[in-house]
Write a protein that holds these residues in place. Structure first.
Motif, mmCIF file in Angstrom:
data_model
loop_
_atom_site.group_PDB
_atom_site.id
_atom_site.type_symbol
_atom_site.label_atom_id
_atom_site.label_comp_id
_atom_site.label_asym_id
_atom_site.label_seq_id
_atom_site.Cartn_x
_atom_site.Cartn_y
_atom_site.Cartn_z
ATOM 1 N N LEU A 1 0.849 -1.192 0.000
ATOM 2 C CA LEU A 1 0.000 0.000 0.000
ATOM 3 C C LEU A 1 0.883 1.240 0.000
ATOM 4 O O LEU A 1 1.626 1.493 0.944
ATOM 5 N N VAL B 1 1.062 5.137 0.222
ATOM 6 C CA VAL B 1 0.188 6.204 0.731
ATOM 7 C C VAL B 1 0.692 7.596 0.356
ATOM 8 O O VAL B 1 0.253 8.601 0.925
ATOM 9 N N TYR C 1 -1.245 -5.674 5.017
ATOM 10 C CA TYR C 1 -0.702 -4.727 4.041
ATOM 11 C C TYR C 1 0.645 -4.218 4.532
ATOM 12 O O TYR C 1 0.827 -3.952 5.722
ATOM 13 N N VAL D 1 2.840 -1.006 4.287
ATOM 14 C CA VAL D 1 2.507 0.394 4.009
ATOM 15 C C VAL D 1 3.777 1.229 3.895
ATOM 16 O O VAL D 1 4.631 1.216 4.792
ATOM 17 N N CYS E 1 5.456 5.224 2.357
ATOM 18 C CA CYS E 1 5.294 6.551 1.755
ATOM 19 C C CYS E 1 6.619 6.888 1.067
ATOM 20 O O CYS E 1 7.241 6.004 0.475
ATOM 21 N N SER F 1 3.716 7.222 6.300
ATOM 22 C CA SER F 1 3.231 5.846 6.486
ATOM 23 C C SER F 1 2.940 5.562 7.951
ATOM 24 O O SER F 1 2.000 4.828 8.273
ATOM 25 N N THR G 1 -0.656 4.459 9.345
ATOM 26 C CA THR G 1 -0.803 3.206 10.083
ATOM 27 C C THR G 1 -1.341 3.441 11.488
ATOM 28 O O THR G 1 -2.185 2.686 11.988
ATOM 29 N N LEU H 1 -1.660 -3.839 9.563
ATOM 30 C CA LEU H 1 -0.852 -2.951 8.731
ATOM 31 C C LEU H 1 0.582 -2.948 9.246
ATOM 32 O O LEU H 1 0.820 -2.780 10.444
ATOM 33 N N ASP I 1 4.357 -1.237 8.792
ATOM 34 C CA ASP I 1 5.074 -0.074 8.267
ATOM 35 C C ASP I 1 6.387 -0.485 7.605
ATOM 36 O O ASP I 1 7.088 -1.375 8.102
#
Length: 472
Positions: A382, A384, A419, A421, A423, A429, A433, A444, A446
């Motif tokens: 994911l 973000v 997921y 996650v 950025c 992120s 999260t 989730l 990170d």
């Protein structure tokens, strides 16, 4: 003569201090006004004017507190209708500050009251123009914000006014004038601002896409194309700047109440306050108070608070590194979040020492994600970052759910799936999260270092790079 830009990186905002012969003016001051007062007192100068280029949307101006504490006159341009005493200057009116002359230039477009201030020296030579959100370095002000306040305006109509203001009042000025804008890169008040915070008007005439020899119709099309929705706090800040607000001194007194762990927990339960943990993302991930959200103070703190905390009056309890509590309360107040009700005395260490419940977020390296993806190609990634960043370059299998729109789109995430996650660098992120963790999303993970670390690892299948500016 003193002309000083006072730039605040968190808001990408430029305030200005002008002084001559014992008199001073401050343009677009931030909420905390003591630094301007101290500067004037050090130079034995009196602040005569507080000049506002428009009713700001992205921060709460310090005009009221500064005027109250110094006796300075607040000045707005034509069309402004504040709910407090101010001088509403006429177009081309001249104001004297010591030996300097400041000419009011009404430039509607970004908003209808938008005004620039042209500075001339004692010989009458024009030396600088303070353009507010009318003209930036590399861009012009977005024309869609005022329509949130006045229903008879459209962004197309405002863009047309902006074209006329630029072509009739700004472009005819001398090329060697210095442009002093209210914002630089990173502000949501424009879409293509330069990282530079000043420039000559002549260079802007050559390089700024919005100042080229194009028709009004083409200008309107260009400046309205690709505008992202403004953060939800913008209209609230506009109204605070129009109607008035609580003194920053009172906001600080309330927010800087030191609470013991027991008092902090009781306040959270009694007020339904949001627990805002402002420590560094990876420090937060290791251990935090259950249901706290993380927006690190060392990042784009205030704009992200304004984007993600939808109720500007939300009671907020603060967890901060020791000694930074006042900084947190101040930066919240800059964007109108005045309802901080206290902080955890001794920080998170005090909470832990009191043997209170804690939570954590799993955070992994890019190498671990790469190995996971190699073993299971269906692993969910994911991204973000903003959509323009995602479209510019990404992991091919990554889905995009920008942090900016988490409140609208978080239900697209399946609570039962895991997921990874990321950025750009790890700041966003962790915000993402932590917000979903507080809402019961426990799967989730990170990704440390974000896309920068992903790309540098060379272990992921990425799309070809596309320059972000071509995606506007």
């Amino acid at each position: 003569m003193i002309v000083e830009q006072i730039y605040t990186g968190c808001l990408a905002q430029g305030a200005y201090y002008i002084e001559s012969n014992g008199e001073a003016a401050v343009i677009d001051p931030l909420r905390e006004v003591q630094p301007y007062i101290d500067k004037a007192e050090k130079n034995n100068a009196k602040i005569k004017y507080v000049l506002e280029t428009h009713f700001h949307a992205d921060f709460v101006s310090g005009h009221l507190d500064l005027a109250k504490k110094t006796g300075a006159k607040i000045v707005f341009g034509p069309n402004a209708k504040p709910d407090f005493d101010a001088h509403l200057a006429k177009d081309n009116e001249q104001l004297k500050v010591g030996n300097l002359t400041i000419t009011v230039i009404h430039t509607p477009g970004h908003t209808m009251e938008s005004t620039c201030y042209l500075l001339s020296d004692e010989n009458g030579k024009n030396i600088g123009i303070f353009t507010g959100d009318t003209l930036f370095i590399g861009d012009v002000g977005r024309p869609d914000l005022a329509q949130k306040i006045a229903t008879d305006l459209t962004q197309e109509k405002l863009a047309g006014y902006l074209y006329d203001s630029l072509h009739n009042k700004i472009l005819p000025l001398e090329d060697d004038i210095i442009v002093y804008p209210a914002h630089g890169a990173g502000s949501a008040c424009g879409k293509n601002m330069s990282k530079e915070t000043t420039d000559t008007l002549g260079n802007q005439k050559k390089t700024n896409y919005a100042l080229q020899d194009i028709s009004k119709e083409e200008f309107v099309k260009q400046v309205t194309d690709g505008l992202a929705p403004p953060p939800s706090y913008f209209p609230e800040n506009v109204m605070m700047n129009i109607k008035g607000y609580e003194s920053i001194d009172n906001v600080l007194n309330q927010g800087l109440q030191a609470l013991s762990p027991a008092g902090f927990e009781a306040a959270a339960n009694e007020t339904n306050a949001l627990i805002l943990d402002t420590r560094a993302p990876q420090t937060f991930a290791k251990e935090f108070i259950p249901n706290a959200i993380n927006i690190g103070i060392d990042g784009g703190f205030a704009p992200w608070v304004g984007t993600l905390i939808l109720d500007i009056k939300q009671p907020i309890l603060i967890v901060a590194d020791s000694g930074r509590e006042e900084e947190v309360v101040t930066r919240l107040a800059r964007v109108g979040y005045d309802n901080s009700i206290g902080y955890l005395k001794g920080g998170f260490d005090a909470w832990k020492a009191d043997n209170r419940e804690t939570d954590s977020i799993t955070s992994v390296t890019v190498d671990e994600v790469a190995a996971k993806l190699e073993n299971n190609p269906d692993t969910l990634i994911l991204d973000v970052r903003r959509n323009s960043e995602y479209l510019s370059e990404r992991i091919k299998v990554a889905e995009n759910l920008p942090l900016d729109f988490i409140n609208e789109n978080f239900t697209a995430i399946d609570k039962n799936k895991t997921y990874y996650v990321h950025c750009a660098g790890g700041y966003r992120s962790m915000i993402f999260t932590s917000i979903l963790k507080a809402r019961g999303y426990d799967n989730l993970i990170d990704v440390q270092g974000g896309f920068k670390a992903i790309k540098e690892s060379g272990k992921f299948d990425l799309t070809d790079y596309v320059c972000p500016t071509t995606l506007l």
